[in-house]
Design a protein around this motif. Structure first.
Motif, mmCIF file in Angstrom:
data_model
loop_
_atom_site.group_PDB
_atom_site.id
_atom_site.type_symbol
_atom_site.label_atom_id
_atom_site.label_comp_id
_atom_site.label_asym_id
_atom_site.label_seq_id
_atom_site.Cartn_x
_atom_site.Cartn_y
_atom_site.Cartn_z
ATOM 1 N N LEU A 1 4.148 15.280 4.562
ATOM 2 C CA LEU A 1 5.603 15.634 4.912
ATOM 3 C C LEU A 1 5.627 16.221 6.404
ATOM 4 N N ASP A 2 4.708 16.929 6.871
ATOM 5 C CA ASP A 2 4.551 17.450 8.121
ATOM 6 C C ASP A 2 4.659 16.408 9.297
ATOM 7 N N ARG A 3 4.146 15.279 9.063
ATOM 8 C CA ARG A 3 4.219 14.198 10.184
ATOM 9 C C ARG A 3 5.362 13.185 9.830
ATOM 10 N N GLY A 4 6.366 13.844 8.944
ATOM 11 C CA GLY A 4 7.501 12.798 8.698
ATOM 12 C C GLY A 4 7.512 11.764 7.745
ATOM 13 N N GLY A 5 6.245 12.004 7.120
ATOM 14 C CA GLY A 5 6.127 10.759 6.059
ATOM 15 C C GLY A 5 6.735 10.975 4.708
ATOM 16 N N VAL A 6 6.530 9.774 3.914
ATOM 17 C CA VAL A 6 6.810 9.933 2.382
ATOM 18 C C VAL A 6 5.615 9.815 1.739
ATOM 19 N N VAL A 7 5.568 10.620 0.616
ATOM 20 C CA VAL A 7 4.495 10.354 -0.457
ATOM 21 C C VAL A 7 4.871 9.719 -1.602
ATOM 22 N N LEU A 8 4.083 8.741 -1.651
ATOM 23 C CA LEU A 8 4.507 7.544 -2.662
ATOM 24 C C LEU A 8 3.397 7.783 -3.952
ATOM 25 N N ILE A 9 3.637 7.838 -5.019
ATOM 26 C CA ILE A 9 2.926 8.289 -6.104
ATOM 27 C C ILE A 9 3.238 6.948 -7.062
ATOM 28 N N PRO A 10 2.211 5.817 -7.241
ATOM 29 C CA PRO A 10 2.462 5.168 -8.106
ATOM 30 C C PRO A 10 1.670 5.886 -9.506
ATOM 31 N N MET B 1 6.340 1.067 2.552
ATOM 32 C CA MET B 1 5.914 2.332 2.798
ATOM 33 C C MET B 1 4.366 2.094 3.457
ATOM 34 N N ALA B 2 3.665 1.010 2.639
ATOM 35 C CA ALA B 2 2.092 0.951 3.385
ATOM 36 C C ALA B 2 1.930 0.788 4.624
ATOM 37 N N PRO B 3 2.847 0.101 5.205
ATOM 38 C CA PRO B 3 2.355 -0.291 6.666
ATOM 39 C C PRO B 3 2.645 1.092 7.683
ATOM 40 N N ASP B 4 3.348 1.985 7.049
ATOM 41 C CA ASP B 4 3.394 3.334 8.074
ATOM 42 C C ASP B 4 2.365 4.494 7.873
ATOM 43 N N ILE C 1 -0.056 7.343 0.134
ATOM 44 C CA ILE C 1 -0.056 6.695 -1.066
ATOM 45 C C ILE C 1 -0.971 7.532 -2.053
ATOM 46 N N LEU C 2 -0.636 8.173 -2.953
ATOM 47 C CA LEU C 2 -1.236 9.058 -3.724
ATOM 48 C C LEU C 2 -1.642 8.403 -5.247
ATOM 49 N N LEU C 3 -2.861 8.165 -5.601
ATOM 50 C CA LEU C 3 -3.042 7.404 -6.814
ATOM 51 C C LEU C 3 -3.888 8.448 -7.576
ATOM 52 N N PRO C 4 -2.966 8.944 -8.667
ATOM 53 C CA PRO C 4 -3.612 10.038 -9.535
ATOM 54 C C PRO C 4 -4.506 9.697 -10.827
ATOM 55 N N GLU D 1 -1.972 6.592 4.847
ATOM 56 C CA GLU D 1 -3.225 7.368 4.189
ATOM 57 C C GLU D 1 -3.117 6.878 2.501
ATOM 58 N N VAL D 2 -4.285 6.790 2.115
ATOM 59 C CA VAL D 2 -4.722 6.584 0.573
ATOM 60 C C VAL D 2 -5.440 7.545 0.200
ATOM 61 N N ALA D 3 -5.132 8.124 -0.986
ATOM 62 C CA ALA D 3 -5.908 9.235 -1.437
ATOM 63 C C ALA D 3 -5.892 9.206 -2.940
ATOM 64 N N GLY D 4 -6.971 9.508 -3.856
ATOM 65 C CA GLY D 4 -7.101 9.223 -5.079
ATOM 66 C C GLY D 4 -7.444 10.844 -5.692
#
Length: 471
Positions: free
Chosen positions: A244-253, A363-366, A371-374, A405-408
């Protein structure tokens, strides 16, 4: 409750046959045949992930469908209930036993699955990407409705008997709303199926009930070689705030059932404490919104599977205060345009289909986005590819660059880990003759079987697909 079994001639023995979830983490199906000949299928799951696994969904059921006396569902996730409409299309018309919670959640899952099957077949026909003319869905909405009509709620803890030698008892599994372990008594022998086992610290649901004494246990091993980190909301907060601080969107599948409600609870807590800024939170999944209604009803009515402290809270536990629902495809299509810092929760949880694919395209190219995978990502899914470091994803026939960025976050998993599974098994009042380790990738199943042998001194086996054993 009773039901008259017509069965098939009995062999005098109780047998257990592994028709799915053997050597893989999807497609749970287990067939128990009683001495009287009564046949009970425990779970009726769809295969997901790699193409060779998905092809199994098209194979005919290995025994005559007319010889099945009942199906028992442990819970309403696709890999445990999603093949039921196909079984019905093949002629099955007898009861489908499940907990009351599963009877409320499964219709949402099955209707959504049928819609996606029809949509995929239509898309394949228009794109010419199928060898079949015309492409056909695995099942359709009519099959799903027929399957839903067979759902037969069985109260948790109350026996359901049929024929002269079969009984079923469901107990809390703590994985998703309605999830249960299954105790099946056939003749003088008893088998307990873990289904998907939840965690002791699930933020919404009460912990799993201990298993009863039995002759055999069939236990899942999704995280059989893993120990989850403790639930640490600050890990989620750190990831989200950085994006969020870098102006991004958090996408959570996110899986629509359970994972979306739990994520909303976590975000509500983090935003209330100030750990995460109050940004818009969008839930873009018709299935998730329908499941949220079921979860809200369970909280309001103080469902016994819901933790008492959650039910006692007068507020909506699933609204962070900035919740926006996205009801239709038109609203979903416009969501990606000029979207400022925000959190978008969308299905499916492994990015195999649904509205999340459209969001990934945007969103993936930005690199500002996250992209948060929980949840657990099955091999062969886009979610697994992302976790494995894919730099491009094939979506709608074209490749999309992945620079986000991708994170699990396994600490948000609703599955018990290796410690939790062994703890649950250890709580059994007596040692079973055998413990069968299923529903896991080969390494996870083998690791759990070795641990059960070493820590508990039990006979632990990883069965082969199609293998049949005496109970």
């Amino acid at each position: 409750m009773t039901n008259t079994s017509t069965g098939v001639p009995g062999s005098g023995e109780t047998t257990l046959r592994f028709l799915g979830a053997a050597g893989t983490v999807t497609g749970s199906r287990f067939l128990v045949t009683a001495p009287s000949g009564a046949r009970i299928l425990v779970d009726c799951g769809m295969y997901q992930g790699r193409r060779e696994l998905r092809r199994r969904n098209w194979e005919p059921f290995p025994v005559p469908v007319g010889t099945l006396d009942a199906v028992v569902l442990s819970h309403a996730h696709l890999d445990h209930c999603g093949w039921l409409p196909r079984l019905v299309r093949s002629g099955y018309s007898r009861p489908v036993l499940c907990s009351p919670g599963t009877a409320r959640v499964a219709p949402i899952v099955l209707r959504d699955a049928a819609h996606l099957q029809e949509e995929d077949a239509d898309h394949a026909g228009r794109m010419g990407s199928s060898r079949h003319r015309p492409p056909l869905p695995l099942f359709d909405s009519s099959d799903a409705e027929k399957a839903i009509a067979l759902l037969t709620p069985v109260p948790i803890g109350e026996p359901w008997t049929f024929g002269r030698d079969v009984s079923v008892v469901l107990r809390n599994a703590g994985h998703i709303l309605g999830s249960s372990t299954v105790e099946l008594r056939a003749g003088r022998r008893g088998v307990v199926f873990s289904g998907d086992l939840g965690r002791q610290d699930h933020p919404l649901l009460v912990p799993p009930d201990p298993p009863p004494a039995c002759d055999a246990v069939v236990v899942e091993s999704t995280y059989g070689d893993t120990t989850h980190p403790p639930r640490t909301p600050h890990r989620l907060a750190e990831r989200v705030v950085r994006a969020l601080d870098r102006g991004g969107v958090v996408l959570i599948p996110a899986f629509a059932v359970d994972r979306t409600p739990v994520l909303l609870m976590e975000l509500r807590s983090l935003m209330r404490s100030g750990a995460v800024p109050s940004v818009p939170v969008y839930v873009d999944s018709p299935m998730a919104l329908a499941a949220l209604d079921v979860y809200r009803t369970a909280v309001r009515t103080r469902d016994p599977q819901v933790r008492p402290e959650i039910a006692a809270d007068p507020g909506d536990p699933f609204d962070p205060g900035t919740l926006h629902v996205v009801p239709g495809p038109q609203e979903s299509a416009t969501l990606d345009r000029d979207l400022g810092p925000a959190i978008v929760i969308s299905a499916s949880g492994m990015a195999t289909g649904g509205r999340v694919l459209h969001h990934l395209v945007h969103m993936a190219p930005d690199p500002r986005n996250l992209i948060l995978l929980p949840g657990f990502q099955v091999a062969g899914t886009r979610g697994r590819e992302l976790l494995d470091g894919a730099t491009a994803l094939k979506i709608f026939g074209r490749y999309v660059r992945v620079r986000a960025e991708v994170a699990g976050l396994d600490d948000l998993s609703a599955h018990a880990d290796s410690d939790g599974l062994v703890r649950w098994l250890r709580s059994a009042p007596a040692r079973p003759s055998a413990c069968f380790v299923v529903h896991g990738e080969p390494a996870a199943s083998a690791a759990l079987a070795a641990r059960i042998d070493g820590d508990l001194g039990w006979c632990a086996v990883v069965p082969r697909l199609g293998e049949q054993v005496l109970v």
